[in-house]
Design an enzyme around this catalytic site. Structure first.
Site, PDB file in Angstrom:
ATOM      1  N   HIS A 172      49.468  40.264  36.641  1.00  0.00           N
ATOM      2  CA  HIS A 172      48.003  40.311  36.643  1.00  0.00           C
ATOM      3  C   HIS A 172      47.532  40.761  35.258  1.00  0.00           C
ATOM      4  CE1 HIS A 172      44.186  40.600  38.911  1.00  0.00           C
ATOM      5  NE2 HIS A 172      43.874  41.517  38.013  1.00  0.00           N
ATOM      6  N   ASP A 186      52.242  39.030  40.775  1.00  0.00           N
ATOM      7  CA  ASP A 186      51.050  39.863  40.876  1.00  0.00           C
ATOM      8  C   ASP A 186      50.830  40.281  42.318  1.00  0.00           C
ATOM      9  OD1 ASP A 186      48.569  41.033  40.790  1.00  0.00           O
ATOM     10  OD2 ASP A 186      47.473  39.168  40.427  1.00  0.00           O
ATOM     11  N   SER A 240      40.506  37.971  37.511  1.00  0.00           N
ATOM     12  CA  SER A 240      40.404  39.151  38.357  1.00  0.00           C
ATOM     13  C   SER A 240      39.052  39.190  39.079  1.00  0.00           C
ATOM     14  CB  SER A 240      40.645  40.409  37.518  1.00  0.00           C
ATOM     15  OG  SER A 240      40.928  41.517  38.334  1.00  0.00           O
TER      16      SER A 240
END
Length: 463
Positions: free
Chosen positions: A440, A384, A184
């Site tokens: 994610h 995601d 991330s």
């Protein structure tokens, strides 16, 4: 004395001072038992603090887990969870660590959340340092008010300092191959840390770090690539219509960066963008196939967790177990958390108002790595929408790397687990992979496939 000799002497003094001021028995602890796990831990877990900064005013907390295979020769991974402000404990229990919460167990309001072993932990093939960074994340804290002021560059420098001190205290791991890893928002931090290490090695700072590459999961690397890739991804998976996407591309001239920052006077572009945003926001962005859930307060009231509650499909509800566990007094004692340093632990600290996101893109860092003997693994869950794989491909294309292996499927137990592309620009190699059906971030949704991916990549085998 020449400049390089001065740097080397300063580096030696740095290590000596670090050793003198460190009482290692007080700084780190081997944990045999953890509340919530019913027996002696079947792996080696160490927790501790390492002070960084001019006066060591920032105390970074870490969890270190030795490889369950062969700690002496298996690689060493430094793991940074994104945010900024998300605790490494989230990566440990929800992604790649050897423990995960037992969601099928029954809970009462007085129970400590229960753990079970994760058969797909990356500690099956690597030693992993899970680091709470930046300051204010997890159990990391500052000794002064000013210590909480940080940014992307300063955080990266502190992480490099942490690594040097950690390796000085754990000298048996100096020879292990090191991979700086994270997901991330850490897509911005990891490349900066890698560059800090390369600079330190070039200037002969000690200890020399045996860095071999880096690993990025669902990474936010370039703000512009991130912004421009999201509408393209939403169109690709049918969240927005052909007509709307075409209209938006024409009206915005193919560039959505200024629109998302509300910095455009182009009315037609803004209207098209807002229409796309509305259609995208009604789905669950971390995984478009899962239900969109109501956000839960980071300081919930003590609740009764039952089997029916845990079986609810909303992941934010599952995350609540980490709050219950990490804020338990017995847990803090078991982890040797210093009293009075962190009032209330949160999985992701979204109130880091003293942190400045001052790096828009780290693509230039990747560009510079093309001259280094480094390997990179970049992976994304293909469901995601928060940081879609399309955005990642946008910035990878900017590197102008040669394609060694074109987009091809890779398999686990005879089933397609994702698609891989191999890039190179001697001596640098980059592997990009999607993880089919993952969100994610990928290991949380597809742990078995993610372990197979990292095991093969670390072992220099094709995915």
């Amino acid at each position: 004395m020449e400049h390089k000799e001065k740097l080397k002497m300063m580096s030696i003094i740095f290590v000596i001072i670090s050793l003198l001021i460190c009482n290692c028995e007080e700084e780190s602890h081997i944990i045999k038992f953890l509340p919530g796990y019913p027996a002696i831990l079947p792996f080696t877990l160490e927790t501790g603090y390492i002070g960084v900064g001019k006066l060591e005013e920032v105390e970074l907390f870490y969890y270190f887990i030795e490889s369950e295979r062969d700690p002496a020769i298996d690689p060493l991974l430094l793991w940074l969870t994104g945010g900024p402000g998300c605790s490494a404990f989230s990566g440990l229990v929800f992604e790649i660590g050897p423990l995960t919460f037992n969601y099928s167990a029954s809970y009462s309001s007085t129970d400590t959340p229960k753990f079970q072993l994760n058969p797909y932990s990356w500690t099956k093939v690597a030693n992993i340092i899970f680091l709470d960074s930046p300051v204010g994340t997890g159990f990391s804290y500052g000794t002064t008010a000013d210590a909480y002021y940080s940014d992307d560059i300063l955080q990266s420098q502190y992480i490099y300092e942490f690594l040097r001190k950690w390796l000085t205290r754990h000298s048996k791991f100096k020879a292990n191959h090191l991979y700086v890893s994270g997901d991330s928002y850490s897509g911005k931090i990891v490349p900066i840390v890698v560059q800090e290490i390369l600079n330190g090695n070039k200037n002969k700072l000690v200890p020399k770090i045996n860095i071999k590459g880096y690993i990025l999961g669902n990474p936010k690397t370039s703000d512009d690539a991130f912004t421009n890739g999201r509408p393209k991804y939403a169109h690709r998976i049918s969240l927005i219509s052909d007509e709307l996407y075409k209209s938006a591309r024409i009206n915005c001239r193919g560039d959505f960066t200024n629109v998302e920052e509300a910095n455009t006077s182009n009315t037609k572009c803004l209207e098209s963008f807002q229409a796309m945003l509305h259609l995208r926001n009604v789905v669950n962005e971390p995984h478009v196939l899962e239900p969109k859930c109501v956000y839960l307060s980071p300081k919930p009231h003590k609740m009764t967790l039952t089997k029916d509650y845990i079986k609810q499909p909303c992941r934010p509800q599952l995350y609540m177990l980490s709050y219950e566990w990490a804020n338990d007094i017995q847990v803090r004692e078991a982890l040797h958390i210093r009293e009075g340093t962190v009032d209330y632990w949160v999985r992701c600290n979204h109130s880091l108002n003293t942190y400045t996101q001052n790096v828009r893109s780290t693509v230039d860092y990747h560009e510079g790595f093309k001259k280094q003997f480094l390997r990179a693994l970049v992976y994304s869950g293909d469901q995601d929408a928060a940081i879609p794989y399309v955005s990642t491909l946008e910035w990878i294309k900017q590197l102008n790397l040669s394609v060694d292996i074109k987009w091809s499927p890779w398999f686990v137990d005879g089933q397609v687990a994702g698609y891989v592309t191999q890039y190179w620009s001697f001596p640098y190699r980059l592997t990009f992979s999607t993880v089919k059906g993952a969100g994610h971030t990928a290991p949380e949704y597809k742990p078995r496939e993610s372990l197979a991916m990292i095991d093969r990549w670390l072992g220099l085998s094709p995915l």
